[in-house]
Every structure is written in C-alpha cells, then in structure tokens.
Design a protein around this motif. Structure first.
Motif: not given
Length: 483
Positions: A291-308
């Motif tokens: 669901x999340x690209x590598x670039x988006x994951x690096x920008x996220x401070x809460x990966x699990x929340x961004x995914x959900x």
C-alpha cells in the motif's frame, strides 16, 4: 574487594535482604527456602515465558524500524532481506541463550553469563553500562513510541506537540514502574493480555496486506532492488534497526530463577516465540509495501497508522491504540526482566546492597525496579529517538556478542558442565562474529553516537576499581554505597 556474607534483615518492616553469601536459595534448583526467608518465587510458566519474550520483542520496533532499515538499505528488496536475515540471526542468538539458560540456572542474563565466563571486571562493566545507558535509553525509545501512538487519534489532522508526547510518555514509564513494584503476578497477567493485543495489532496489518496481494497490488515490489544507493557502511545501521526490532529474545534468561522447569521451558519458549515473531515481522513489512511506496514510508512518522488510514477508513483509529498497548507491553517486559539483572548484580556485590532487597509482602525487587526511573526520565527529555537507538545499540550488541563468545569459551573451559540443551558450534560462532563485526563497522558509519557509547562503556573500568576493588574507602563512602 571481598564481601561479607549478608544476613537476612528487615529494614523498616518492609524489605528483606534477598541474599545469603551472594546467593538466593532459589538458585540451587528449587530447594526449599529457609524459614523466614523472602525470595523471588517461581511464577513464570511456559505460557508466561512466551508472553515475556513475544511481549517484549513486539513493541516499538516493527512500527519504527521499517523507516530506519529502508533508509539505510535504499531499496524495498534489500530492506525485506535485512528483516529476514535479522530474524534468522536473532533465532541463532536466542538458541545460544537457551543453552546458557539451561546450564547456568541463575537469573541476570548477560551479566551472569559474562561473570561465569570472563570474571567480575567485564561483568561489572556490562551492568554498569546497562544501568547508565542501555536500559534507560531502550525504555525511552520504546516509551516515546508509546506516547506518539497513544496521542495519534487526537491529532489526526495536525502535528503532535513534542512536549505532549514526552509528558504522556513520562506517565507511561511511571505506571510501568509502579506495576512492577507492586506485584509479579499482575505484571505477568497484564503482559499476557498485552501480548494478545500485540498479535491482534500485527494481524490487523497482515490480513489487509495479504488481501492487497491477492488483488494484485504488487507495483512497489517491481524492481525491488533498484535504486539501492546505500553504502556498505550504512548496512550496520540497518542491521541495528532490525536487530533492535527483534531484541527481547534474551529477556527470559534474566528471570531464570523464577521459571518453572527451566531446562524444558526456556528452550521451548524461545523457539516458539522466535518463529511467531519472525514470520509476523516479515509479513508485516510485506503488507506495508502493498500500500505504501518506499518514498512514502520514509516520510511517515507512524507507518502503521498511515497504512491503516488508506485501507480501513474509520477503523484505522483503533490501530494506534493497539500499537500503544504493544509498546506498553514492551516497556513492562523490559523493566520486569532487567530489574532482575540489577538485583543479581547487587547480590554479587557489584551494585549497592539496597538493590538486592525484596519487598516482604509483595515479593518484588522494588529498589531494583525504581532505580531505573530517574535515569529513564533524563534520557526521555534529552534525546532524539533515532540517535538513542544507535547510541544504545553499540553497547548492547558488543556485550551480547561477548556473551555468545563466552558460550564457546565455556565449552572448552568447563566441558563437563551439564548442558540439557546444546546448539551446534557454528551457530554461536556465526552470531558472535556478526555482532562484533557490526559493532566495528558502526564506528565508521556513525562515529559520534557509537563513540559516545564506547566512551561510556570504558568508564566502567575505573568505576570497577573505585567501587569494587578499592578496599580502603572512607566510612562515608561505604555508607553511601550501602556497604
């Protein structure tokens, strides 16, 4: 410095000295305690042992480390490779500790094994750096993740104030200290409940990720190893992040004297826990990248929340709550286990005697628990999360590598030692080499943080001669140390 045999004495009607000639009666294979003697009881069953390991491993790591690993590897494929290799290496280390835990039936974990293999000086340095750096920093890292995730539902549309995170984190740390000071049974029961919450949180991420794969959402896995611009010197930091996420497999060895039937339950608990965690971690990271690209994951401070948020809509509000509970369980398990290291080190004469006292009614090593509180608060309000992670990793993995090297040394030094569980020699050789190799490379990859960790570790040597060897201390100095 030789230490006089301590006689069980009552202090203010609340504590009893938990030592006799440096040993607890429970150390000698379940012999009955002397009448009137207060000891830590054997309350850790197989299920509780599994909950201690899983509940301590699955905490902040899986929700923080994906960012650190991806940043230092540079590609999706390499990051998943690191996750898998770290799981295998952690299993190897856990198997080594299973052998040590079944042949040396004393609590204390790293400290006890170094003491048995290499003597008092390196053992003292280990507990010194654990007290000053490793445990306060590790608890601060986990607790900061707890504070961030528990506030996430209230700040969905804006940035969470750093002060608010640290204040909530301070409350969480205090609650953990109070819980572990109050009751061993309740600490274990809450740990089992929180372990269940952790597994639910992992499944909430894995199941939608598997559904995404079935739907064909594999675009982020195409050319998985492309764009790898990370240098070889960045790999130790990636492995630090991964090994940090898996760290916790050694905590059951800190409470060996409280484990029922340790010869059977320690290896079983370790093996079952590591299989569950490794499979869960790899599948969780695969789910993220559906669901999340590598670039988006690096920008996220809460990966699990961004995914959900992208897949679950309003239900995503529940995810940070589960993650916060997961982090709280990791905090609880870490404090429960490491306080026993300080308890044993005090019993051996390497820390002030008050830390080897047990509460008369609650049967908890209360002083060994609360000694962590002020140091953790200092780390909390004076450190950055990722610099703390690298800061503590140097000292932690240096000594874990030394412990496993000690297993090899004990094979030759004490070949007749009973070993109910024995691993092939290549496993401790490979694991100890990997730990020491990562530590050496990290001095080049992150010289500032690892240099600070190295310098603080070296302070344990003069401290040993000052506090332990020097036998002509003034009376006021002896009184300060509780001698």
């Amino acid at each position: 410095m030789s230490r006089k045999a301590a006689v069980p004495t009552v202090s203010n009607g609340s504590y009893l000295q938990g030592q006799t000639n440096g040993r607890l009666s429970s150390m000698d294979g379940g012999q009955p305690a002397q009448e009137g003697k207060v000891v830590l009881k054997k309350k850790v069953t197989l299920l509780r042992g599994i909950s201690i390991i899983i509940g301590t491993i699955i905490g902040a790591g899986i929700f923080i480390s994906p960012k650190g690993i991806l940043k230092n590897t540079g590609s999706v494929g390499m990051s998943l490779t690191v996750w898998t290799v770290c799981g295998i290496l952690s299993l190897f280390g856990a198997l080594c500790y299973a052998e040590l835990g079944t042949c040396i039936k004393k609590s204390g974990g790293h400290y006890t094994y170094i003491l048995e293999a290499f003597g008092p000086l390196p053992a003292f340095v280990r507990v010194w750096v654990e007290l000053l750096v490793i445990r306060p920093a590790a608890t601060a890292v986990i607790s900061l993740a707890f504070g961030r995730y528990i506030l996430e539902p209230f700040f969905m549309q804006c940035e969470i104030p750093e002060l608010a995170i640290k204040l909530i984190t301070a409350v969480g740390i205090t609650l953990v200290m109070v819980l572990n000071s109050t009751s061993v049974s309740w600490s274990a029961r809450i740990q089992m409940f929180l372990t269940f919450c952790k597994l639910v949180a992992i499944l909430i991420i894995i199941v939608p990720g598997v559904i995404q794969l079935i739907k064909g959402e594999t675009q982020h896995f195409k050319n998985a190893f492309a764009g790898n611009d990370a240098s070889v010197l960045g790999l130790p930091l990636a492995f630090y992040s991964g090994m940090y996420a898996y760290s916790g497999w050694f905590y059951l060895n800190f409470v060996t004297e409280e484990v029922e039937n340790p010869e059977k339950n320690i290896p079983l608990a370790i093996c079952i826990s590591m299989i569950i965690v490794t499979v869960g971690y790899v599948l969780t990271n695969v789910a993220y990248f559906t669901t999340i690209s590598a670039g988006e994951l690096l920008l996220s401070k809460a990966v699990a929340v961004t995914f959900s948020e992208r897949l679950m809509g309003n239900f995503s509000l529940a995810v940070p709550v589960f993650v916060a509970l997961s982090c709280f369980g990791s905090m609880n398990g870490g404090v429960f286990a490491v306080s026993r290291m300080f308890f044993v080190a005090s019993r051996e004469g390497h820390l002030p005697e008050i830390l080897s006292m047990i509460h008369v009614r609650k049967h908890t090593p209360l002083p060994a628990v609360i000694v962590l509180h002020p140091l953790t608060m200092i780390m909390l309000f004076n450190g950055d999360l990722y610099s703390l992670l690298n800061f503590l990793s140097f000292a932690r993995w240096l000594f874990i590598g030394l412990v496993v090297a000690g297993l090899i040394y004990l094979r030759y030094k004490r070949p007749d030692m009973p070993r109910p569980f024995k691993v092939p020699l290549f496993i401790p050789a490979l694991f100890s080499f990997t730990c020491l190799f990562m530590v050496a490379l990290s001095l080049y990859s992150d010289p500032v943080n690892t240099g600070i960790g190295f310098a603080i570790t070296l302070t344990g040597i003069p401290a040993y001669y000052l506090f332990i060897v020097w036998d002509k201390k003034p009376k006021w100095f002896r009184k300060l140390l509780g001698k």
